[in-house]
Design a protein around this motif. Structure first.
Motif, mmCIF file in Angstrom:
data_model
loop_
_atom_site.group_PDB
_atom_site.id
_atom_site.type_symbol
_atom_site.label_atom_id
_atom_site.label_comp_id
_atom_site.label_asym_id
_atom_site.label_seq_id
_atom_site.Cartn_x
_atom_site.Cartn_y
_atom_site.Cartn_z
ATOM 1 N N VAL A 200 0.850 -1.189 0.000
ATOM 2 C CA VAL A 200 0.000 0.000 0.000
ATOM 3 C C VAL A 200 0.887 1.241 0.000
ATOM 4 O O VAL A 200 1.783 1.376 0.843
ATOM 5 C CB VAL A 200 -0.938 0.008 1.222
ATOM 6 N N PHE A 201 0.636 2.135 -0.967
ATOM 7 C CA PHE A 201 1.439 3.352 -1.139
ATOM 8 C C PHE A 201 0.632 4.588 -0.744
ATOM 9 O O PHE A 201 -0.555 4.700 -1.054
ATOM 10 C CB PHE A 201 1.891 3.497 -2.594
ATOM 11 N N ASN A 202 1.307 5.524 -0.075
ATOM 12 C CA ASN A 202 0.711 6.784 0.354
ATOM 13 C C ASN A 202 1.506 7.944 -0.234
ATOM 14 O O ASN A 202 2.622 8.221 0.205
ATOM 15 C CB ASN A 202 0.718 6.879 1.885
ATOM 16 N N PRO A 203 0.971 8.659 -1.231
ATOM 17 C CA PRO A 203 1.688 9.799 -1.802
ATOM 18 C C PRO A 203 1.531 11.090 -0.999
ATOM 19 O O PRO A 203 2.168 12.097 -1.330
ATOM 20 C CB PRO A 203 1.055 9.946 -3.190
ATOM 21 N N HIS A 204 0.682 11.080 0.025
ATOM 22 C CA HIS A 204 0.441 12.298 0.798
ATOM 23 C C HIS A 204 1.590 12.573 1.760
ATOM 24 O O HIS A 204 2.380 11.676 2.090
ATOM 25 C CB HIS A 204 -0.871 12.180 1.567
ATOM 26 N N ALA A 205 1.679 13.809 2.226
ATOM 27 C CA ALA A 205 2.778 14.244 3.092
ATOM 28 C C ALA A 205 2.440 14.076 4.570
ATOM 29 O O ALA A 205 3.056 14.714 5.422
ATOM 30 C CB ALA A 205 3.133 15.701 2.792
ATOM 31 N N VAL A 212 -8.598 -0.200 2.419
ATOM 32 C CA VAL A 212 -8.053 -0.518 1.104
ATOM 33 C C VAL A 212 -8.730 -1.792 0.622
ATOM 34 O O VAL A 212 -8.937 -2.732 1.400
ATOM 35 C CB VAL A 212 -6.522 -0.714 1.175
ATOM 36 N N GLN A 213 -9.080 -1.837 -0.652
ATOM 37 C CA GLN A 213 -9.822 -2.978 -1.191
ATOM 38 C C GLN A 213 -8.955 -3.785 -2.142
ATOM 39 O O GLN A 213 -8.269 -3.233 -2.996
ATOM 40 C CB GLN A 213 -11.083 -2.490 -1.904
ATOM 41 N N LYS A 245 -18.367 -12.911 -6.154
ATOM 42 C CA LYS A 245 -18.941 -11.567 -6.196
ATOM 43 C C LYS A 245 -18.320 -10.646 -5.160
ATOM 44 O O LYS A 245 -18.627 -9.460 -5.141
ATOM 45 C CB LYS A 245 -20.452 -11.617 -5.940
ATOM 46 N N THR A 246 -17.458 -11.202 -4.314
ATOM 47 C CA THR A 246 -16.991 -10.427 -3.165
ATOM 48 C C THR A 246 -15.490 -10.146 -3.233
ATOM 49 O O THR A 246 -14.738 -10.811 -3.943
ATOM 50 C CB THR A 246 -17.306 -11.156 -1.855
ATOM 51 N N GLN A 247 -15.080 -9.141 -2.466
ATOM 52 C CA GLN A 247 -13.679 -8.765 -2.316
ATOM 53 C C GLN A 247 -13.417 -8.475 -0.834
ATOM 54 O O GLN A 247 -14.320 -8.602 -0.006
ATOM 55 C CB GLN A 247 -13.339 -7.553 -3.194
ATOM 56 N N THR A 248 -12.187 -8.081 -0.524
ATOM 57 C CA THR A 248 -11.802 -7.835 0.867
ATOM 58 C C THR A 248 -11.374 -6.389 1.043
ATOM 59 O O THR A 248 -10.635 -5.841 0.214
ATOM 60 C CB THR A 248 -10.634 -8.752 1.276
ATOM 61 N N ILE A 249 -11.851 -5.749 2.097
ATOM 62 C CA ILE A 249 -11.304 -4.457 2.503
ATOM 63 C C ILE A 249 -10.627 -4.646 3.857
ATOM 64 O O ILE A 249 -11.058 -5.454 4.673
ATOM 65 C CB ILE A 249 -12.369 -3.344 2.591
ATOM 66 N N GLU A 508 -7.308 13.518 0.965
ATOM 67 C CA GLU A 508 -7.463 12.069 1.062
ATOM 68 C C GLU A 508 -8.704 11.596 0.305
ATOM 69 O O GLU A 508 -8.708 10.504 -0.278
ATOM 70 C CB GLU A 508 -7.541 11.645 2.526
ATOM 71 N N LEU A 509 -9.762 12.399 0.320
ATOM 72 C CA LEU A 509 -10.942 12.061 -0.473
ATOM 73 C C LEU A 509 -10.618 12.070 -1.961
ATOM 74 O O LEU A 509 -11.082 11.211 -2.719
ATOM 75 C CB LEU A 509 -12.076 13.043 -0.176
ATOM 76 N N ASN A 510 -9.811 13.039 -2.383
ATOM 77 C CA ASN A 510 -9.527 13.212 -3.806
ATOM 78 C C ASN A 510 -8.471 12.250 -4.338
ATOM 79 O O ASN A 510 -8.419 12.015 -5.543
ATOM 80 C CB ASN A 510 -9.104 14.660 -4.071
ATOM 81 N N PHE A 511 -7.596 11.726 -3.460
ATOM 82 C CA PHE A 511 -6.646 10.705 -3.900
ATOM 83 C C PHE A 511 -6.414 9.750 -2.739
ATOM 84 O O PHE A 511 -5.805 10.114 -1.733
ATOM 85 C CB PHE A 511 -5.320 11.305 -4.361
ATOM 86 N N GLU A 512 -6.904 8.529 -2.887
ATOM 87 C CA GLU A 512 -6.840 7.552 -1.803
ATOM 88 C C GLU A 512 -5.535 6.763 -1.877
ATOM 89 O O GLU A 512 -4.762 6.882 -2.825
ATOM 90 C CB GLU A 512 -8.039 6.608 -1.891
#
Length: 600
Positions: A200-205, A212-213, A245-249, A508-512
């Protein structure tokens, strides 16, 4: 203009020429001006004009200059959302590519990102960005947005892949044979003996914690220290038989400009019993931080409480309303508000669609005439945010769709580039960026640029079903209306604490967080890393990128609260210390050299 100049006792400048705002003069135009025979009119240049002004008599304006065509803030959601999406993708690509450059030696893709930025700037032409061009113009604009997204997604994916390939995911262990029964069926890249990596990558400062799904049905999820983390099985995007039909978060937490390796298992059962703090009913959502109640009349929120501070965030019915903007053209020339109240969406249908230890979601469907507004309200553990997915099946004409919230103050704070502006209420339609705040409530969005306020409400403009390029309202049967059919967007509601907190949550809403599924291999990079630290309490870092002049890496940041602050930034192992003045924008190289905004 001559009468105004005499009234102000001030020379005024008038541009002329063939074009929208002055251009090349024609013989016909010069001849017409000559025959007007205006006393005291002279041909000049802007330099000569300003040189001859008595600067001591000029008024000082410390506010917005004017409003023109207020409808352009919200016309064409296609343009508005794509602009926001491309801007955020470019900023994220710059940061992730800078990480790949410093961590792996990868080449920074400057030419490709420059091309993407130039495409975006081209679509900032005022009639394109304003949403008032003819319909076919948006086909061309869409091609440029497509190229921007293609470039940035390729570079984001490459940066994440090359970093992932250099992370030691094997941990010095031996990978089981494909004949080993510990492998998970036919997917030979999955193994429960090690746990399949999801990076999992986080580009925020700043540190980000959010769900995460991944496209797998997990039985256990662990972090880089082998600690189990909460996860939940949810409906996926695919419809592929009853068992697929399912995934994991799962809840991921990643440090600033960093990454973290999580591992999922598909046979080995979780040994932890995670107690859910999330509660959802047909009329409420609640966790340890907030409680949200819904109106049985509008289907919208009627009360929201911050349980930590005991502050009431929303007290009164919110609603999805319509304004009658029949008298507006596409630009809304000469209008202060877009129209009068024409109705609201009602007859709600409530359905609980998710209830687990990672996310709880309530779906509410409301109706007006032949149109439907469906919203999915989601909360997560220990978060004071309500994330809302809105899907509108819209068939109204000459109507504005707005989300109305009780006004919590007589002024509204609006996000603007590198800062905020505070405006009095009841001033009509106003521009905004990714968030607005009224009293204790903050409203973030992923592609809206307009709002208005009344004495009782603050109203975010979602869409306008205006006519394409309707200049002065001369309409006939050939006119086509915008925004007919399906429209989707996200917005988020949370307590307003300060500008810094509001900005970070909107970003965070605009780029997860981004996730990269990975294989097993050795590598020189650890399973978690952060490339940035900033001790500024009210400083937001907006860009980390290669400079326009040379190959140095630069960092751009600004002060958010109107207070100067000593700031220390550690970036890729080097420390930058500086004093940031109130509301100042700064761009600095990693060696501590300050450069100007264009990085020269």
């Amino acid at each position: 203009m001559k009468e105004k100049a005499e009234r102000l006792n001030l020379d005024l400048m008038a541009f002329y020429g063939v074009g929208n705002h002055g251009g090349g003069p024609s013989i016909q135009l010069l001849d017409a001006m000559h025959h007007l025979d205006i006393p005291d009119m002279v041909y000049s240049t802007p330099d000569e004009y300003f040189a001859n002004l008595d600067k001591e008599q000029l008024p000082v304006i410390k506010d917005e200059l004017q409003h023109h065509a207020r409808g352009c803030y919200s016309a064409s959601t296609f343009i508005k959302r794509n602009n926001r999406k491309c801007e955020n993708n470019l900023l994220a690509a710059e940061k992730l590519c800078s990480m790949a450059k410093h961590l792996t030696g990868a080449k920074y893709p400057k030419k490709k990102l420059d091309k993407a930025w130039k495409n975006l700037m081209f679509n900032h032409f005022h009639d394109i960005m304003g949403g008032c061009s003819i319909k076919k113009a948006y086909e061309d604009a869409g091609y440029l947005y497509g190229e921007i997204m293609s470039i940035t997604e390729q570079e984001i994916n490459f940066a994440m892949q090359i970093m992932a390939h250099n992370i030691n995911t094997l941990r010095g262990k031996k990978l089981p044979s494909y004949k080993d029964d510990k492998l998970s069926g036919w997917k030979i890249w999955e193994t429960d003996s090690l746990g399949t990596p999801a990076i999992v990558f986080n580009p925020h400062a700043w540190t980000v914690r959010m769900p995460v799904q991944i496209n797998v049905n997990a039985t256990k999820v662990t972090d880089e220290q082998d600690r189990e983390v909460p996860f939940q099985i949810v409906r996926g995007d695919q419809t592929n038989g009853p068992l697929n039909k399912t995934q994991t978060i799962f809840l991921a937490e990643v440090e600033p400009m960093g990454y973290a390796v999580y591992r999922f298992f598909v046979k080995e059962q979780s040994q932890e019993e995670f107690t859910s703090e999330l509660s959802v009913t047909e009329h409420s959502l609640e966790n340890s931080r907030i409680r949200v109640e819904f109106s049985p009349v509008t289907g919208d929120i009627c009360r929201m409480i911050d349980k930590k501070t005991q502050k009431v965030i929303i007290d009164g019915e919110c609603s999805a309303i319509l304004l009658d903007e029949t008298e507006c053209d596409t630009w809304a020339h000469g209008k202060v508000y877009l129209g009068e109240h024409a109705g609201r969406f009602e007859k709600p249908e409530f359905t609980v669609i998710e209830q687990g230890n990672v996310r709880a979601t309530l779906k509410v469907k409301t109706y007006y005439n032949n149109s439907i507004v469906q919203r999915e309200y989601s909360i997560t553990p220990d978060s004071d945010c309500v994330k809302v997915r809105l899907v509108a099946d819209f068939h109204e004409k000459h109507r504005s769709l707005k989300l109305a919230f009780p006004a919590g103050a007589k002024q509204t704070i609006a996000k603007i580039p590198f800062g905020t502006i505070t405006r009095d209420n009841e001033l009509g339609e106003e521009p905004c960026g990714s968030w607005i705040a009224s009293g204790n409530l903050c409203i973030a969005n992923d592609g809206k640029y307009g709002y208005d306020t009344t004495k009782e409400e603050v109203r975010l403009t979602v869409l306008r079903s205006a006519i394409y390029a309707d200049h002065f309202g001369e309409r006939d049967e050939f006119c086509e209306f915008m925004e007919q059919g399906i429209h989707e967007c996200f917005y988020m509601l949370y307590p307003y604490n300060n500008n810094t907190d509001a900005e970070k949550k909107a970003e965070e809403l605009n780029f997860e967080l981004r996730v990269q599924m990975e294989s097993f291999h050795e590598g020189s990079l650890p399973e978690s890393m952060s490339c940035l630290k900033c001790d500024g309490e009210h400083v937001v870092i907006t860009a980390v990128k290669q400079a326009e002049d040379g190959e140095d890496t630069v960092v751009r940041f600004y002060e958010t609260e109107g207070e100067e602050e000593e700031v220390s930034i550690e970036l890729f192992g080097k420390t930058i210390k500086t004093l940031v003045a109130h509301n100042e924008i700064k761009t600095m190289k990693m060696d501590g050299t300050e450069v100007n905004l264009i990085e020269w």
